[in-house]
Design a protein around this motif. Sequence first.
Motif, mmCIF file in Angstrom:
data_model
loop_
_atom_site.group_PDB
_atom_site.id
_atom_site.type_symbol
_atom_site.label_atom_id
_atom_site.label_comp_id
_atom_site.label_asym_id
_atom_site.label_seq_id
_atom_site.Cartn_x
_atom_site.Cartn_y
_atom_site.Cartn_z
ATOM 1 N N ASN A 32 93.248 74.792 -15.105
ATOM 2 C CA ASN A 32 93.048 73.566 -14.327
ATOM 3 C C ASN A 32 94.030 73.528 -13.183
ATOM 4 O O ASN A 32 95.150 74.012 -13.317
ATOM 5 C CB ASN A 32 93.277 72.339 -15.211
ATOM 6 C CG ASN A 32 92.059 72.035 -16.046
ATOM 7 O OD1 ASN A 32 90.938 72.077 -15.547
ATOM 8 N ND2 ASN A 32 92.265 71.760 -17.321
ATOM 9 N N PRO A 33 93.628 72.921 -12.061
ATOM 10 C CA PRO A 33 94.612 72.717 -11.007
ATOM 11 C C PRO A 33 95.655 71.712 -11.487
ATOM 12 O O PRO A 33 95.431 71.023 -12.487
ATOM 13 C CB PRO A 33 93.787 72.163 -9.847
ATOM 14 C CG PRO A 33 92.581 71.582 -10.486
ATOM 15 C CD PRO A 33 92.311 72.385 -11.703
ATOM 16 N N LYS A 91 97.597 68.433 -12.301
ATOM 17 C CA LYS A 91 97.001 67.110 -12.553
ATOM 18 C C LYS A 91 97.184 66.190 -11.350
ATOM 19 O O LYS A 91 96.321 65.351 -11.080
ATOM 20 C CB LYS A 91 97.656 66.485 -13.785
ATOM 21 C CG LYS A 91 97.059 67.048 -15.049
ATOM 22 C CD LYS A 91 97.478 66.279 -16.264
ATOM 23 C CE LYS A 91 96.781 66.849 -17.490
ATOM 24 N NZ LYS A 91 97.487 66.592 -18.705
ATOM 25 N N SER A 138 94.268 66.670 -9.021
ATOM 26 C CA SER A 138 93.035 66.076 -9.556
ATOM 27 C C SER A 138 93.087 64.559 -9.442
ATOM 28 O O SER A 138 92.110 63.908 -9.036
ATOM 29 C CB SER A 138 92.861 66.450 -11.022
ATOM 30 O OG SER A 138 92.888 67.830 -11.160
ATOM 31 N N LEU A 139 94.244 64.016 -9.788
ATOM 32 C CA LEU A 139 94.402 62.553 -9.776
ATOM 33 C C LEU A 139 94.274 62.011 -8.362
ATOM 34 O O LEU A 139 93.613 60.991 -8.109
ATOM 35 C CB LEU A 139 95.780 62.216 -10.344
ATOM 36 C CG LEU A 139 95.885 60.899 -11.102
ATOM 37 C CD1 LEU A 139 94.907 60.869 -12.260
ATOM 38 C CD2 LEU A 139 97.310 60.703 -11.609
ATOM 39 N N PHE A 154 92.596 63.267 -5.804
ATOM 40 C CA PHE A 154 91.210 63.277 -5.319
ATOM 41 C C PHE A 154 90.348 62.288 -6.088
ATOM 42 O O PHE A 154 89.454 61.664 -5.528
ATOM 43 C CB PHE A 154 90.635 64.685 -5.394
ATOM 44 C CG PHE A 154 91.108 65.558 -4.262
ATOM 45 C CD1 PHE A 154 90.533 65.420 -2.983
ATOM 46 C CD2 PHE A 154 92.129 66.467 -4.433
ATOM 47 C CE1 PHE A 154 90.984 66.209 -1.930
ATOM 48 C CE2 PHE A 154 92.577 67.248 -3.386
ATOM 49 C CZ PHE A 154 92.003 67.118 -2.117
ATOM 50 N N ALA A 155 90.662 62.113 -7.403
ATOM 51 C CA ALA A 155 89.911 61.121 -8.173
ATOM 52 C C ALA A 155 90.140 59.727 -7.575
ATOM 53 O O ALA A 155 89.183 58.950 -7.403
ATOM 54 C CB ALA A 155 90.353 61.154 -9.631
ATOM 55 N N VAL A 173 88.187 59.328 -4.472
ATOM 56 C CA VAL A 173 86.769 59.031 -4.712
ATOM 57 C C VAL A 173 86.600 57.558 -5.089
ATOM 58 O O VAL A 173 85.694 56.872 -4.595
ATOM 59 C CB VAL A 173 86.227 59.958 -5.815
ATOM 60 C CG1 VAL A 173 84.855 59.522 -6.258
ATOM 61 C CG2 VAL A 173 86.193 61.399 -5.333
ATOM 62 N N VAL A 174 87.485 57.069 -5.970
ATOM 63 C CA VAL A 174 87.384 55.670 -6.406
ATOM 64 C C VAL A 174 87.558 54.719 -5.209
ATOM 65 O O VAL A 174 86.879 53.691 -5.109
ATOM 66 C CB VAL A 174 88.435 55.393 -7.503
ATOM 67 C CG1 VAL A 174 88.531 53.910 -7.814
ATOM 68 C CG2 VAL A 174 88.071 56.147 -8.771
ATOM 69 N N THR A 231 86.488 54.972 -2.335
ATOM 70 C CA THR A 231 85.286 54.802 -1.487
ATOM 71 C C THR A 231 84.502 53.564 -1.883
ATOM 72 O O THR A 231 83.789 52.984 -1.055
ATOM 73 C CB THR A 231 84.363 56.020 -1.591
ATOM 74 O OG1 THR A 231 84.036 56.223 -2.965
ATOM 75 C CG2 THR A 231 85.013 57.249 -1.007
ATOM 76 N N LEU A 232 84.616 53.117 -3.168
ATOM 77 C CA LEU A 232 83.829 51.947 -3.618
ATOM 78 C C LEU A 232 84.278 50.662 -2.907
ATOM 79 O O LEU A 232 83.445 49.986 -2.275
ATOM 80 C CB LEU A 232 83.912 51.825 -5.136
ATOM 81 C CG LEU A 232 83.065 50.705 -5.746
ATOM 82 C CD1 LEU A 232 81.583 50.958 -5.513
ATOM 83 C CD2 LEU A 232 83.335 50.544 -7.225
ATOM 84 N N LEU A 269 83.189 50.800 0.596
ATOM 85 C CA LEU A 269 81.760 50.493 0.790
ATOM 86 C C LEU A 269 81.500 48.994 0.744
ATOM 87 O O LEU A 269 80.800 48.431 1.588
ATOM 88 C CB LEU A 269 80.970 51.221 -0.313
ATOM 89 C CG LEU A 269 79.457 50.978 -0.327
ATOM 90 C CD1 LEU A 269 78.803 51.725 0.843
ATOM 91 C CD2 LEU A 269 78.831 51.404 -1.645
ATOM 92 N N LEU A 270 82.108 48.339 -0.275
ATOM 93 C CA LEU A 270 81.889 46.902 -0.427
ATOM 94 C C LEU A 270 82.429 46.147 0.788
ATOM 95 O O LEU A 270 81.752 45.245 1.325
ATOM 96 C CB LEU A 270 82.562 46.398 -1.708
ATOM 97 C CG LEU A 270 81.958 46.957 -3.009
ATOM 98 C CD1 LEU A 270 82.706 46.407 -4.223
ATOM 99 C CD2 LEU A 270 80.470 46.599 -3.115
ATOM 100 N N TYR A 321 76.250 60.247 -22.516
ATOM 101 C CA TYR A 321 77.386 61.092 -22.134
ATOM 102 C C TYR A 321 78.430 61.156 -23.252
ATOM 103 O O TYR A 321 78.962 62.218 -23.563
ATOM 104 C CB TYR A 321 77.996 60.544 -20.841
ATOM 105 C CG TYR A 321 79.338 61.169 -20.474
ATOM 106 C CD1 TYR A 321 79.432 62.518 -20.124
ATOM 107 C CD2 TYR A 321 80.497 60.404 -20.457
ATOM 108 C CE1 TYR A 321 80.640 63.078 -19.780
ATOM 109 C CE2 TYR A 321 81.718 60.958 -20.117
ATOM 110 C CZ TYR A 321 81.786 62.299 -19.779
ATOM 111 O OH TYR A 321 82.995 62.848 -19.450
ATOM 112 N N THR A 322 78.670 60.022 -23.888
ATOM 113 C CA THR A 322 79.757 60.027 -24.873
ATOM 114 C C THR A 322 79.302 60.479 -26.253
ATOM 115 O O THR A 322 79.936 61.350 -26.854
ATOM 116 C CB THR A 322 80.417 58.648 -24.998
ATOM 117 O OG1 THR A 322 79.389 57.669 -25.196
ATOM 118 C CG2 THR A 322 81.223 58.301 -23.768
#
Lengths: 467, 287
Positions: free
Chosen positions: B185-186, B188, B191-192, B194-195, B198-199, B201-202, B205-206, B248-249
Amino acid sequence: MRSLFSLFLFLFAAVVSAISASGNRLLVILEDVAEKTNYSKFLGDLESRGFQISFEVPKSESLALFHLGERSYDHIILFPTKAKGLGPNLTPNILVDFMNAQGNILVALTSDLPTPTSLVSLLAELDIQLPADRTGLVVDHFHYDALSSPDMHDVLLLPPPSATTRPDVKDFFGAGAGRDDDIIAFARGVGAVLGSSELLTPVLRAPRTAYSYNPKEQSEVVDDLFAAGEQLALVSAFQARNSARFTLVGSAEMLQDKWFDAEVSKVGEKKAVKTFNREFAKRVSGWTFNEIGVLRVNWIEHHLDEAGATNESNPKIYRIKNDVKYTISLSEYSWTTWNPFTLPGDDALQLEFSMLSPFHRLPLTLDAAHSSDSASAYSVSFRLPDQHGIFNFLVNYKRPFLSNVEEKNTVSVRHMAHNEWPRSFVISGAWPWIAGLGVTVAGWLAFCALWMYSAPVGGKRESKKTQ
Amino acid sequence: MRISHSIAPALLLLAAGAAQAASVWGFDDGSVSVVAKKSGDTIKEKLSQKTPLLKPVSLGSTDTLKLSLTAKDNGKGKRPHQAFLLLQEQDSGLEAPFPLTVKESGKAAVQLSHKDLPIQLLVAAKPLKASVVLASFGSAQGLSTPVFEVKIETDANVPSPAYEKPLRYGKKPEIHHIFRPDPKNPPKVISLFFALGVVATLPALLIGWISLGGNLSHLSKAIGTAPLSHATFLGSIVAMEFVFFMYYTSWNLFKTLPIIAAVAAVTVLSGTKALGEVQSRRLAGER
């Protein structure tokens, strides 16, 4: 279940092997049945160990090694005979068939009589070479018996064999014997040269100054030397892949009564010593007739060795990278009883986990918890390789003087099922993608609500459009 | 012949008495020479039965080694029955005998070159130990003594002979499987980062929608007109996402599919009513 099985095996073995691990019918071939008095102590020892001895002469009509396709005898001793061949009932072919049927043969030669052609061919089949013209005599001008052969030097005095050349081989023949006090007398014998086959092992080698010559033609000059020194095997052992045993004793005389209790004296030493021949003959015949060095596999067990897993024995299938434990129980027959098998000092019992070629080759260690008075268990824990396919647990334990153990247990090794991998949220590299999923879902719900319930900002423009 | 062998020493013994009993074999005029075939050079060294040569004799691939000596029984030239030159490989102790041709007078000689040597000796790393063994029947004590060492010189131009050890049963080298490396894995932090990107963007958008005039002002009007169908329609959309989440779960496909079908039926049935209300607002010019 396992204990029941081993108990059954034990009972079965106890019935079959009263004395030898493979039967007690012994055939002795002599030139003349009256000659057996020469070997009375040797044969008496065999009889007292429980063998039923039948005597025959080679040309006898009634002599048959097989009856209706089954062996009539379990073991054969061939003492020297005068005839050039051994007759139609003892052709090399029949003797090889006898060994293929797991019969054991002990051959004793002498330099006084040329070796029968039938035996020469049999020995050639086993990669053992005898001197030319079937005649040879081993002499050593440095290690002879000063009492019985001060001139001819054809009674060799040898220390009992020792395990120094190969510490990983069990010492069956010289164990417990003092190298100076216990002397083997090898009288008027024939030396043989062994091929490079792995099935052949010399039991007793000639000293480095010994050599073989033809007493009829080379009494003045050794013009064409057959072999000399340690290349000459005086007593040699052959064990076939089916564990049938064959022993060549170069000197039949060393098995005779006169050498069992004879006193011998080394060159330059005044002291006369009793020979070790009787004990050595017992060990050589005992090895040949499966009384020592016979291994038995009692049971084999393998199971998943992981916390929380079901402890099922011998499953047919495993997964890659599973931790497993393999246990094998071995016993060794020693004269009258099955004993726990202990490895010789430098040796290792190895387990191969193989598909075509071994992926793992690991030494097994003694597992005292599963051992008993008559069996010892050896086990190893390891992780299966990360390669799926059909694999074998293979224990291929072949050693000189020990009967062959080749145990193969086949299992499948499957790859990971889709739900056995770590979940994506555990993998940190997947976090941006999981976040993307969540954002999409939330965005979609927000869009639905906005699309259905949003009031127009500029009402007029909207109404124009509808018109 | 045999008789003569046994009688001769016995006679000697009788004749010479106790002095003869200690008779020993030995040799005189011992020499070893190496003749090079190409140059014809000869290197000759004297041998003594007391002390071996100090320096090893070297034997090239085309050379010939010649050993000659005169065997003597108590100083008198005589033919022994055993007259061997033994060459021993020092590591394994492997020994090869080379019988000497002996004349009646005791003169003995042997010649050997590379082709006479067994391959195990040819490939030996250390010099070979050469010993002479002279002995015969009777009471005379034999001689077995190291005399010199031979260094086997291999020709660099000729490929050295290949020797493969014969198979012997014994333990084999251990093998431990080398596992493929685990997936990596890259860090953390990356990853965190970029995560979170991504979050982020919500809300973006709103905020974008709101700044363009997006609102939920008609919610109360819509609920007022068709309360049940709007609640179930919006609820079924949320429920569908919940089904996907459960898939998914924990759920498997066979559990998921019928539930999707049920939720979809609710969506379609309530959707016609709810979207009909939306249409009526559009027709009324309110969208």
